[in-house]
Scaffold this active site. Structure first.
Site, PDB file in Angstrom:
ATOM      1  N   VAL A   1      33.590  26.471   2.993  1.00 21.75           N
ATOM      2  CA  VAL A   1      32.349  25.948   2.419  1.00 21.75           C
ATOM      3  C   VAL A   1      32.594  25.848   0.922  1.00 21.75           C
ATOM      4  N   GLU A   2      32.747  24.630   0.428  1.00 18.01           N
ATOM      5  CA  GLU A   2      33.069  24.417  -0.990  1.00 18.01           C
ATOM      6  C   GLU A   2      32.676  22.991  -1.357  1.00 18.01           C
TER       7      GLU A   2
ATOM      8  N   THR B   1      41.403  35.507 -11.124  1.00 17.14           N
ATOM      9  CA  THR B   1      41.572  34.166 -10.559  1.00 17.14           C
ATOM     10  C   THR B   1      40.584  33.183 -11.176  1.00 17.14           C
TER      11      THR B   1
ATOM     12  N   VAL C   1      52.437  45.864   2.111  1.00 15.46           N
ATOM     13  CA  VAL C   1      51.464  45.399   3.110  1.00 15.46           C
ATOM     14  C   VAL C   1      51.559  43.888   3.335  1.00 15.46           C
TER      15      VAL C   1
ATOM     16  N   TYR D   1      37.327  37.257  -0.810  1.00  8.21           N
ATOM     17  CA  TYR D   1      38.489  37.569  -1.660  1.00  8.21           C
ATOM     18  C   TYR D   1      38.159  37.277  -3.125  1.00  8.21           C
ATOM     19  N   HIS D   2      37.718  36.035  -3.396  1.00 11.85           N
ATOM     20  CA  HIS D   2      37.456  35.675  -4.796  1.00 11.85           C
ATOM     21  C   HIS D   2      36.386  36.615  -5.396  1.00 11.85           C
TER      22      HIS D   2
ATOM     23  N   ASN E   1      52.480  24.194  -2.451  1.00  7.77           N
ATOM     24  CA  ASN E   1      53.643  24.662  -1.686  1.00  7.77           C
ATOM     25  C   ASN E   1      53.495  24.308  -0.209  1.00  7.77           C
TER      26      ASN E   1
ATOM     27  N   SER F   1      34.653  32.962  -1.832  1.00  5.12           N
ATOM     28  CA  SER F   1      35.116  33.714  -0.649  1.00  5.12           C
ATOM     29  C   SER F   1      34.981  35.196  -0.973  1.00  5.12           C
TER      30      SER F   1
ATOM     31  N   VAL G   1      49.203  29.003  -7.904  1.00  4.73           N
ATOM     32  CA  VAL G   1      50.599  29.009  -8.362  1.00  4.73           C
ATOM     33  C   VAL G   1      51.460  28.188  -7.386  1.00  4.73           C
TER      34      VAL G   1
ATOM     35  N   THR H   1      47.650  18.184   5.063  1.00  9.94           N
ATOM     36  CA  THR H   1      46.270  18.499   5.461  1.00  9.94           C
ATOM     37  C   THR H   1      45.339  18.628   4.259  1.00  9.94           C
TER      38      THR H   1
ATOM     39  N   LYS I   1      37.638  39.821  -6.890  1.00  6.54           N
ATOM     40  CA  LYS I   1      38.156  39.686  -8.260  1.00  6.54           C
ATOM     41  C   LYS I   1      37.024  39.776  -9.292  1.00  6.54           C
TER      42      LYS I   1
HETATM   43  P1  NAD Z   1      51.309  38.595  -2.624  1.00  4.23           P
HETATM   44  O1  NAD Z   1      50.466  38.962  -1.443  1.00  4.23           O
HETATM   45  O2  NAD Z   1      52.560  37.814  -2.385  1.00  4.23           O
HETATM   46  O3  NAD Z   1      51.697  39.923  -3.437  1.00  4.23           O
HETATM   47  C1  NAD Z   1      50.826  41.012  -3.590  1.00  4.23           C
HETATM   48  C2  NAD Z   1      51.651  42.277  -3.420  1.00  4.23           C
HETATM   49  O4  NAD Z   1      50.791  43.407  -3.585  1.00  4.23           O
HETATM   50  C3  NAD Z   1      52.290  42.401  -2.035  1.00  4.23           C
HETATM   51  O5  NAD Z   1      53.661  42.685  -2.157  1.00  4.23           O
HETATM   52  C4  NAD Z   1      51.523  43.543  -1.369  1.00  4.23           C
HETATM   53  O6  NAD Z   1      52.340  44.272  -0.475  1.00  4.23           O
HETATM   54  C5  NAD Z   1      51.052  44.357  -2.564  1.00  4.23           C
HETATM   55  N1  NAD Z   1      49.806  45.108  -2.341  1.00  4.23           N
HETATM   56  C6  NAD Z   1      48.619  44.637  -1.864  1.00  4.23           C
HETATM   57  N2  NAD Z   1      47.724  45.627  -1.822  1.00  4.23           N
HETATM   58  C7  NAD Z   1      48.333  46.755  -2.286  1.00  4.23           C
HETATM   59  C8  NAD Z   1      47.912  48.100  -2.474  1.00  4.23           C
HETATM   60  N3  NAD Z   1      46.679  48.486  -2.174  1.00  4.23           N
HETATM   61  N4  NAD Z   1      48.801  48.991  -2.986  1.00  4.23           N
HETATM   62  C9  NAD Z   1      50.069  48.605  -3.295  1.00  4.23           C
HETATM   63  N5  NAD Z   1      50.527  47.340  -3.116  1.00  4.23           N
HETATM   64  C10 NAD Z   1      49.657  46.428  -2.621  1.00  4.23           C
HETATM   65  O7  NAD Z   1      50.358  37.836  -3.646  1.00  4.23           O
HETATM   66  P2  NAD Z   1      50.744  36.943  -4.919  1.00  4.23           P
HETATM   67  O8  NAD Z   1      50.627  35.523  -4.522  1.00  4.23           O
HETATM   68  O9  NAD Z   1      51.978  37.436  -5.520  1.00  4.23           O
HETATM   69  O10 NAD Z   1      49.532  37.277  -5.865  1.00  4.23           O
HETATM   70  C11 NAD Z   1      49.618  38.362  -6.795  1.00  4.23           C
HETATM   71  C12 NAD Z   1      48.315  38.512  -7.547  1.00  4.23           C
HETATM   72  O11 NAD Z   1      48.037  37.316  -8.273  1.00  4.23           O
HETATM   73  C13 NAD Z   1      47.105  38.765  -6.656  1.00  4.23           C
HETATM   74  O12 NAD Z   1      46.254  39.688  -7.279  1.00  4.23           O
HETATM   75  C14 NAD Z   1      46.437  37.416  -6.575  1.00  4.23           C
HETATM   76  O13 NAD Z   1      45.059  37.562  -6.367  1.00  4.23           O
HETATM   77  C15 NAD Z   1      46.763  36.814  -7.929  1.00  4.23           C
HETATM   78  N6  NAD Z   1      46.815  35.344  -7.896  1.00  4.23           N
HETATM   79  C16 NAD Z   1      47.710  34.693  -7.081  1.00  4.23           C
HETATM   80  C17 NAD Z   1      47.738  33.297  -7.060  1.00  4.23           C
HETATM   81  C18 NAD Z   1      48.670  32.508  -6.183  1.00  4.23           C
HETATM   82  O14 NAD Z   1      48.560  31.265  -6.165  1.00  4.23           O
HETATM   83  N7  NAD Z   1      49.599  33.124  -5.475  1.00  4.23           N
HETATM   84  C19 NAD Z   1      46.852  32.597  -7.899  1.00  4.23           C
HETATM   85  C20 NAD Z   1      45.957  33.291  -8.709  1.00  4.23           C
HETATM   86  C21 NAD Z   1      45.950  34.676  -8.696  1.00  4.23           C
HETATM   87  N1  USQ Z   2      43.281  23.036   0.574  1.00  7.94           N
HETATM   88  C1  USQ Z   2      43.445  21.831   1.255  1.00  7.94           C
HETATM   89  N2  USQ Z   2      44.382  21.776   2.231  1.00  7.94           N
HETATM   90  C2  USQ Z   2      45.172  22.838   2.563  1.00  7.94           C
HETATM   91  C3  USQ Z   2      45.016  24.051   1.851  1.00  7.94           C
HETATM   92  C4  USQ Z   2      44.046  24.119   0.862  1.00  7.94           C
HETATM   93  O1  USQ Z   2      42.750  20.842   0.976  1.00  7.94           O
HETATM   94  O2  USQ Z   2      45.994  22.699   3.468  1.00  7.94           O
HETATM   95  C5  USQ Z   2      42.273  23.113  -0.512  1.00  7.94           C
HETATM   96  C6  USQ Z   2      41.260  24.224  -0.321  1.00  7.94           C
HETATM   97  O3  USQ Z   2      40.184  23.807   0.493  1.00  7.94           O
HETATM   98  C7  USQ Z   2      40.861  24.509  -1.755  1.00  7.94           C
HETATM   99  C8  USQ Z   2      42.113  24.203  -2.550  1.00  7.94           C
HETATM  100  O4  USQ Z   2      42.951  23.420  -1.700  1.00  7.94           O
HETATM  101  O5  USQ Z   2      39.859  23.640  -2.167  1.00  7.94           O
HETATM  102  C9  USQ Z   2      42.869  25.438  -2.985  1.00  7.94           C
HETATM  103  O6  USQ Z   2      43.165  26.223  -1.846  1.00  7.94           O
HETATM  104  P1  USQ Z   2      44.416  27.229  -1.839  1.00  7.94           P
HETATM  105  O7  USQ Z   2      44.537  27.798  -0.467  1.00  7.94           O
HETATM  106  O8  USQ Z   2      45.593  26.573  -2.431  1.00  7.94           O
HETATM  107  O9  USQ Z   2      43.962  28.294  -2.921  1.00  7.94           O
HETATM  108  P2  USQ Z   2      42.840  29.413  -2.898  1.00  7.94           P
HETATM  109  O10 USQ Z   2      42.302  29.693  -1.555  1.00  7.94           O
HETATM  110  O11 USQ Z   2      41.854  29.089  -3.953  1.00  7.94           O
HETATM  111  O12 USQ Z   2      43.670  30.695  -3.299  1.00  7.94           O
HETATM  112  C10 USQ Z   2      44.885  30.651  -4.063  1.00  7.94           C
HETATM  113  C11 USQ Z   2      45.516  32.018  -3.970  1.00  7.94           C
HETATM  114  C12 USQ Z   2      44.588  33.039  -4.596  1.00  7.94           C
HETATM  115  C13 USQ Z   2      44.235  32.617  -6.012  1.00  7.94           C
HETATM  116  C14 USQ Z   2      43.668  31.209  -6.061  1.00  7.94           C
HETATM  117  C15 USQ Z   2      43.524  30.680  -7.475  1.00  7.94           C
HETATM  118  O13 USQ Z   2      45.786  32.346  -2.618  1.00  7.94           O
HETATM  119  O14 USQ Z   2      45.213  34.305  -4.597  1.00  7.94           O
HETATM  120  O15 USQ Z   2      43.294  33.504  -6.530  1.00  7.94           O
HETATM  121  O16 USQ Z   2      44.605  30.314  -5.408  1.00  7.94           O
HETATM  122  S1  USQ Z   2      42.054  29.712  -7.668  1.00  7.94           S
HETATM  123  O17 USQ Z   2      42.084  28.646  -6.658  1.00  7.94           O
HETATM  124  O18 USQ Z   2      42.094  29.197  -9.001  1.00  7.94           O
HETATM  125  O19 USQ Z   2      40.935  30.594  -7.431  1.00  7.94           O
END
Ligand code: NAD
Ligand code: USQ
Length: 382
Positions: A327-328, A144, A34, A181-182, A240, A179, A211, A253, A185
Site C-alpha cells: 500500500v503506497e 532510512t 540472523v 519495518y520502516h 539489484n 511498513s 542501495v 516486475t 526506524k
Molecule cells: P542485511 O540484512 O544484509 O544486514 C544486517 C545484518 O545485521 C545481518 O548480517 C544480520 O545478521 C545482522 N543483525 C540483524 N539483527 C541483529 C541483531 N539483533 N543482533 C546482531 N546482528 C543482527 O541488511 P543491509 O542491507 O546490509 O542493511 C543494513 C542496514 O542498513 C539496516 O539497518 C537497513 O535498515 C539499512 N538500510 C539498508 C538499505 C538497503 O538498500 N540494503 C537501505 C537503507 C537502509
Molecule cells: N518495487 C517494485 N518492484 C519490485 C520491488 C520493489 O516496483 O520488484 C518498488 C516497491 O513497491 C517500492 C520501491 O520499489 O515502491 C522500493 O522497494 P524496495 O524493495 O527496493 O525497497 P524498500 O522496501 O523501500 O526497502 C529497501 C531496503 C530497506 C531500506 C529502504 C530504503 O530493504 O532496508 O530502508 O530500501 S527507502 O526505500 O529509502 O526507505
C-alpha cells in the site's frame, strides 16, 4: 579509530568493515548471523555464493595482513553487548544490525513483532551501552529515507523550520513510513534523539535510500570476500532485483503504476558516507541527521534503464506491471534534500550504464543459483 560494525556480516556491513579496516581503523564486527537464517526460513539465497564469516575474516587477514575481530551475538542480549563494549571501547559504533526488509516485516503479526523488537530494543540497548561503557562513542546509525514517506512537500534533512500561529521552531521532519519495518526506524530515531538530549550522546542518523551494486575494491580481492546479492520477493531491492530478473529471463516486475520514486545510492557510496560520518563526529548531545542517497528514480525509470543495458548484452527482458502487493502512492511528488554529506566531501558514484553493466555481469555469472519460485512477491500489505 576503534570502530565496531554491528551487522558486519550483512550486505552493507561487510564491505564497510573491509573498507574501514583497509583505511587502518581497528575494526570489530558484531553480528548474530540472523540474515543467513532468514534465507533458510524463506528457502532463499544470495545469487553470489557467500562464505561463512569465519572464512571471510580469515581470507581478509591472508590477503591484507589486517585483522577484523568478530563477536557473534545479538544486540538484544545486553550482557553480550556490554562485553563487546568493555572489550572494544569503540570511538564509533556503526549500527547496521537490524531486520531490514519491509516485506518481511509485513508477513504476519509474528514478523512485525519480531522486526520491531529486534530493531527497537537492539538499538535501545546500544544507546544504554554507549551511556554505560563509552559515553563519548559516536553512534552512526543506519536509518532510512522511508521514514519520511512521500509527503507533498520537499523532504529536508531531519528537521524543518515551521511557522505556526505566528511562532517559529525547528522541528523533526514529519514521519509517514509505509511498513512496520520502516516504522521501526522511526522509533529508533526518536529513541536516539531523546538519548542525545538527556545523556549527551553523539549520534548521526543516516537516512539511507535504496542501495544497489555489490562489489567494492575490497570484496573483489577474492571470491571468499564476495558480498551478498539479493533478488527474492522479500529481501531483493528494486534495482539489484531487476538486474537479476533480466539476467534470468524473468520479466521486470514493476509494482502497480511504477511512479513510486525513491532515493538510491551505490554501495560504494554507502561505505564512503559511513567513513565521512566517522571522520566528522556529531557533537556531544547532538542528534544529527543526513539524507544518504545520491539520485532519485521512479521504479519505472529503473526498469527502463535495466531493459536498455540488458538489450546491449543480447538479453530482452520485458517490463510488466504487476498488482502492487504494497500500500503506497504510485504517483507522487518527491524532492528530498541531500546536501550535508556532499558538503563533507562525498563525491557520488552515479548510476551509469557501465555501473549497470557490471552488476548485470555478476547476475549473469551466477544466474543458475536463482530459485525461480522466489522471484515473484508473495507478501502483501493487506
Ligand atoms: P542485511 O540484512 O544484509 O544486514 C544486517 C545484518 O545485521 C545481518 O548480517 C544480520 O545478521 C545482522 N543483525 C540483524 N539483527 C541483529 C541483531 N539483533 N543482533 C546482531 N546482528 C543482527 O541488511 P543491509 O542491507 O546490509 O542493511 C543494513 C542496514 O542498513 C539496516 O539497518 C537497513 O535498515 C539499512 N538500510 C539498508 C538499505 C538497503 O538498500 N540494503 C537501505 C537503507 C537502509
Ligand atoms: N518495487 C517494485 N518492484 C519490485 C520491488 C520493489 O516496483 O520488484 C518498488 C516497491 O513497491 C517500492 C520501491 O520499489 O515502491 C522500493 O522497494 P524496495 O524493495 O527496493 O525497497 P524498500 O522496501 O523501500 O526497502 C529497501 C531496503 C530497506 C531500506 C529502504 C530504503 O530493504 O532496508 O530502508 O530500501 S527507502 O526505500 O529509502 O526507505
Amino acid at each position: 579509530m576503534k570502530i565496531v560494525v554491528a551487522g558486519g556480516d550483512g550486505f552493507c556491513g561487510w564491505p564497510t568493515a573491509l573498507y574501514l579496516s583497509k583505511q587502518g581503523h581497528e575494526v570489530a564486527i558484531v553480528d548474530n548471523l540472523v540474515r543467513r537464517k532468514y534465507d533458510e526460513e524463506l528457502r532463499s539465497n544470495s545469487v553470489t555464493p557467500i562464505y561463512s564469516l569465519e572464512e571471510r575474516v580469515a581470507k581478509w587477514k591472508e590477503k591484507t595482513g589486517k585483522e577484523i575481530k568478530t563477536y557473534i551475538g545479538d544486540l538484544n542480549h545486553y550482557d553480550f553487548l556490554s562485553e563487546v563494549f568493555r572489550q572494544t571501547q569503540p570511538d564509533a559504533f556503526v549500527h547496521f544490525a537490524e531486520q531490514r526488509s519491509a516485506p518481511y516485516s509485513m508477513i504476519d503479526r509474528e514478523h512485525a513483532v519480531y522486526t520491531q523488537q529486534n530493531n527497537v530494543i537492539g538499538n535501545l540497548n546500544v544507546l544504554y551501552a554507549i551511556k554505560e561503557f563509552a559515553p563519548s562513542c559516536h553512534l552512526i546509525k543506519l536509518g532510512t529515507m522511508g521514514e519520511y514517506g512521500t509527503p507533498n512537500i520537499d523532504i529536508e534533512e531531519g528537521y524543518i523550520e515551521i511557522e505556526h500561529k505566528g511562532r517559529k521552531d525547528k522541528l523533526p521532519f514529519p514521519k509517514q513510513p509505509g511498513s512496520f519495518y520502516h516504522l521501526s526506524k522511526v522509533h529508533d530515531s526518536h529513541n536516539i534523539m531523546l538519548a542525545c538530549k538527556i545523556w549527551g550522546i553523539r549520534a548521526t542518523d543516516l537516512n539511507q535510500g535504496v542501495v544497489y551494486g555489490l562489489h567494492t575494491e575490497e570484496t573483489k580481492l577474492d571470491p571468499v570476500l564476495a558480498n551478498r546479492f539479493d533478488y527474492d520477493g522479500v529481501f531483493g531491492t528494486a534495482l539489484n532485483r531487476f538486474l537479476i530478473q533480466a539476467a534470468t529471463g524473468h520479466d521486470i516486475t514493476v509494482y502497480g503504476g511504477g511512479g513510486q520514486t525513491r532515493g538510491f545510492l551505490n554501495i560504494t557510496d554507502t561505505i564512503r558516507c559511513v567513513e565521512i560520518a566517522a571522520e566528522n563526529p556529531a557533537d556531544a548531545g547532538e542528534f544529527r541527521v543526513f539524507n544518504q542517497f545520491t539520485e532519485s528514480f521512479s521504479v519505472q525509470e529503473l526498469a527502463e534503464k535495466v531493459q536498455k543495458v540488458s538489450r546491449e548484452k543480447g538479453l530482452d527482458p520485458q517490463i510488466t506491471s504487476i498488482e502492487n502487493p504494497r500500500v503506497e502512492a504510485e504517483e507522487h511528488y518527491y524532492n528530498a534534500v541531500n546536501t550535508r554529506l556532499r558538503d563533507l566531501g562525498l563525491e557520488p558514484n552515479l548510476l551509469t550504464d557501465d555501473v549497470l553493466h557490471a552488476i548485470l555481469e555478476t547476475a549473469i555469472e551466477h544466474k543458475d543459483r536463482v530459485i525461480k519460485e522466489n522471484v515473484l512477491p508473495t507478501v502483501t500489505w493487506k
